[in-house]
Scaffold this motif. Structure first.
Motif, short mmCIF file in Angstrom:
data_model
loop_
_atom_site.label_atom_id
_atom_site.label_comp_id
_atom_site.label_asym_id
_atom_site.label_seq_id
_atom_site.Cartn_x
_atom_site.Cartn_y
_atom_site.Cartn_z
N GLN A 106 5.90 8.14 -5.96
CA GLN A 106 5.59 9.57 -5.89
C GLN A 106 5.81 10.30 -7.21
O GLN A 106 6.95 10.59 -7.58
CB GLN A 106 6.50 10.23 -4.84
CG GLN A 106 6.33 9.70 -3.43
CD GLN A 106 7.25 10.47 -2.50
OE1 GLN A 106 8.44 10.17 -2.39
NE2 GLN A 106 6.73 11.48 -1.85
N ALA A 107 4.70 10.63 -7.85
CA ALA A 107 4.78 11.49 -9.03
C ALA A 107 4.90 12.96 -8.61
O ALA A 107 5.21 13.82 -9.44
CB ALA A 107 3.55 11.31 -9.91
N ALA A 108 4.69 13.22 -7.32
CA ALA A 108 4.72 14.60 -6.82
C ALA A 108 6.04 15.30 -7.12
O ALA A 108 6.10 16.52 -7.26
CB ALA A 108 4.45 14.62 -5.31
N PRO B 137 -9.94 1.44 -2.06
CA PRO B 137 -10.79 0.41 -2.66
C PRO B 137 -10.35 0.08 -4.09
O PRO B 137 -9.50 0.78 -4.65
CB PRO B 137 -12.17 1.09 -2.68
CG PRO B 137 -11.85 2.55 -2.85
CD PRO B 137 -10.54 2.78 -2.14
N ARG B 138 -10.88 -0.97 -4.65
CA ARG B 138 -10.68 -1.30 -6.06
C ARG B 138 -12.03 -1.66 -6.66
O ARG B 138 -12.90 -2.20 -5.95
CB ARG B 138 -9.73 -2.50 -6.22
CG ARG B 138 -8.31 -2.24 -5.77
CD ARG B 138 -7.58 -1.19 -6.62
NE ARG B 138 -6.16 -1.12 -6.28
CZ ARG B 138 -5.64 -0.31 -5.36
NH1 ARG B 138 -6.44 0.52 -4.69
NH2 ARG B 138 -4.34 -0.30 -5.13
N VAL B 139 -12.19 -1.40 -7.93
CA VAL B 139 -13.43 -1.82 -8.59
C VAL B 139 -13.36 -3.34 -8.76
O VAL B 139 -12.28 -3.91 -8.90
CB VAL B 139 -13.64 -1.11 -9.96
CG1 VAL B 139 -13.77 0.39 -9.79
CG2 VAL B 139 -12.54 -1.43 -10.94
N MET C 134 0.87 -1.17 0.00
CA MET C 134 0.00 0.00 0.00
C MET C 134 0.91 1.22 0.00
O MET C 134 2.10 1.10 0.29
CB MET C 134 -0.91 0.02 1.23
CG MET C 134 -0.14 -0.04 2.54
SD MET C 134 -1.15 0.19 4.00
CE MET C 134 -1.29 1.96 4.04
N SER C 135 0.35 2.36 -0.34
CA SER C 135 1.15 3.58 -0.30
C SER C 135 1.21 4.05 1.14
O SER C 135 0.20 4.49 1.70
CB SER C 135 0.53 4.64 -1.21
OG SER C 135 0.60 4.20 -2.54
N VAL C 136 2.39 3.92 1.72
CA VAL C 136 2.59 4.32 3.12
C VAL C 136 3.04 5.78 3.13
O VAL C 136 3.90 6.18 2.35
CB VAL C 136 3.62 3.35 3.77
CG1 VAL C 136 4.29 3.98 4.97
CG2 VAL C 136 2.92 2.06 4.17
N ARG C 137 2.39 6.57 3.98
CA ARG C 137 2.68 8.01 4.00
C ARG C 137 3.17 8.50 5.36
O ARG C 137 3.06 9.68 5.69
CB ARG C 137 1.46 8.79 3.52
CG ARG C 137 1.11 8.48 2.06
CD ARG C 137 -0.01 9.34 1.52
NE ARG C 137 -0.29 9.03 0.12
CZ ARG C 137 -1.12 8.07 -0.32
NH1 ARG C 137 -1.75 7.31 0.57
NH2 ARG C 137 -1.31 7.87 -1.61
N ALA C 138 3.72 7.57 6.14
CA ALA C 138 4.43 7.91 7.39
C ALA C 138 5.39 6.76 7.68
O ALA C 138 4.96 5.60 7.73
CB ALA C 138 3.47 8.11 8.55
C1 LIG Z 1 3.47 6.22 -10.34
C2 LIG Z 1 2.69 6.62 -9.10
C3 LIG Z 1 2.83 7.88 -8.58
C4 LIG Z 1 2.18 8.24 -7.40
N1 LIG Z 1 2.40 9.46 -6.85
C5 LIG Z 1 1.97 9.72 -5.60
C6 LIG Z 1 2.38 10.92 -4.94
O1 LIG Z 1 3.09 11.76 -5.49
N2 LIG Z 1 1.97 11.11 -3.66
C7 LIG Z 1 1.18 10.20 -3.00
O2 LIG Z 1 0.86 10.43 -1.84
N3 LIG Z 1 0.76 9.06 -3.61
C8 LIG Z 1 1.16 8.79 -4.88
N4 LIG Z 1 0.80 7.62 -5.50
C9 LIG Z 1 0.02 6.63 -4.74
C10 LIG Z 1 -1.43 6.48 -5.22
O3 LIG Z 1 -2.20 7.53 -4.72
C11 LIG Z 1 -1.93 5.10 -4.73
O4 LIG Z 1 -1.18 4.11 -5.38
C12 LIG Z 1 -3.40 4.86 -4.98
O5 LIG Z 1 -4.21 5.77 -4.28
C13 LIG Z 1 -3.78 3.42 -4.56
O6 LIG Z 1 -3.49 3.24 -3.18
P1 LIG Z 1 -2.45 2.14 -2.66
O7 LIG Z 1 -1.13 2.40 -3.33
O8 LIG Z 1 -2.37 2.38 -1.17
O9 LIG Z 1 -2.98 0.79 -3.02
C14 LIG Z 1 1.34 7.30 -6.75
C15 LIG Z 1 1.15 6.02 -7.33
C16 LIG Z 1 1.82 5.69 -8.49
C17 LIG Z 1 1.62 4.32 -9.07
#
Ligand SMILES: Cc1cc2nc3c(=O)[nH]c(=O)nc-3n(C[C@H](O)[C@H](O)[C@H](O)COP(=O)(O)O)c2cc1C
Length: 231
Positions: free
Chosen positions: A176-178, A219-221, A14-18
């Motif tokens: 992170q595409a940010a 979620p996912r579809v 999952m995308s961990v943000r901490a």
């Molecule tokens: C290539 C790519 C770039 C992403 N860039 C960011 C980002 O810059 N910041 C962020 O918080 N999440 C980023 N995400 C995470 C997505 O928001 C996240 O994958 C999506 O909401 C699905 O959640 P999950 O990764 O927890 O399953 C990125 C995901 C991908 C694949």
């Protein structure tokens, strides 16, 4: 059907943000990158190039980009300077993607207590990207500008391999595409040549399991909504 270890590694990503400050041994990162490099790529081009930032290189990039992000808020004209080099997102958002994007944004903001119109908190949450969400390791990924769109498909497989392999060792990630908008700062900082384009960044480390933001499960579809079965 029971979960295989591969299923488990994929679904526990999952995308961990901490993240905690706990560092990641270099041998482990090398191992993960080596495993990830088994990703397929058209004619085995292997179009990836990875920069691993830790310590001073990580901290000084964080400082510079946080400052630029703040400056851009103070002077919106700077948005013309900090531009992305490729369209990660569509130029015009349409359903159902815009709906999913909104659901994702508000789900995350709701969890960390950001209400509609709370611009300061939104900026601060966005800024967390530019601290790699406190992860001790920041990864930057570039691609040779001569490569075609197909190489970005290959790149996605490589990135996913890193994220899944990381799970096998108790690590978490956030792609992170940010960072892409700040490639004018990132590329010289990492020493990338003029032929390289920034694909994205990634935070890597150990999840802070006590952080509410990490309770965000997306979620996912359902399969039937994106699959057509043909006989
Ligand atoms: C290539 C790519 C770039 C992403 N860039 C960011 C980002 O810059 N910041 C962020 O918080 N999440 C980023 N995400 C995470 C997505 O928001 C996240 O994958 C999506 O909401 C699905 O959640 P999950 O990764 O927890 O399953 C990125 C995901 C991908 C694949």
């Amino acid at each position: 059907m029971t979960m295989s270890v591969v299923d488990e590694a994929i679904t526990s990503r999952m995308s961990v943000r901490a993240f905690t400050p706990q560092g990641v041994p270099r041998e482990l990162m090398e191992h993960i990158l080596q495993v990830a490099s088994r990703a397929p790529s058209g004619t085995n081009c292997q179009p990836w190039k990875v920069y691993v930032l830790q310590g001073r290189s990580r901290d000084t990039l964080v400082e510079q980009v946080c400052a630029a992000h703040d400056a851009m808020r103070a002077d919106p004209a700077l948005a013309a300077v900090y531009t992305e080099e490729y369209d990660y997102y569509p130029q015009k958002w349409v359903s159902p993607y815009i709906d999913r994007r909104r659901e994702n944004g508000w789900g995350l903001y709701g969890l960390v207590g950001i209400g509609k119109g709370d611009k300061d908190k939104m900026h601060a949450q966005h800024q967390r990207n530019y601290c790699f969400f406190d992860a001790p390791v920041g990864l930057m990924f570039t691609i040779d500008r001569v490569m075609g769109r197909g190489s970005l498909v290959d790149y996605g497989a490589f990135l996913q391999n890193i994220m899944v392999a990381a799970r096998g060792h108790g690590l978490h990630t956030c792609p992170q595409a940010a960072w892409n908008g700040f490639s004018k700062i990132v590329l010289p900082h990492i020493g990338a040549g003029p032929d390289e384009m920034l694909v994205c960044g990634m935070a890597l480390g150990y999840a802070d399991t006590s952080a509410p933001v990490n309770g965000f499960h997306t979620p996912r579809v359902p399969v039937q909504d994106f699959t057509t079965w043909l006989d």
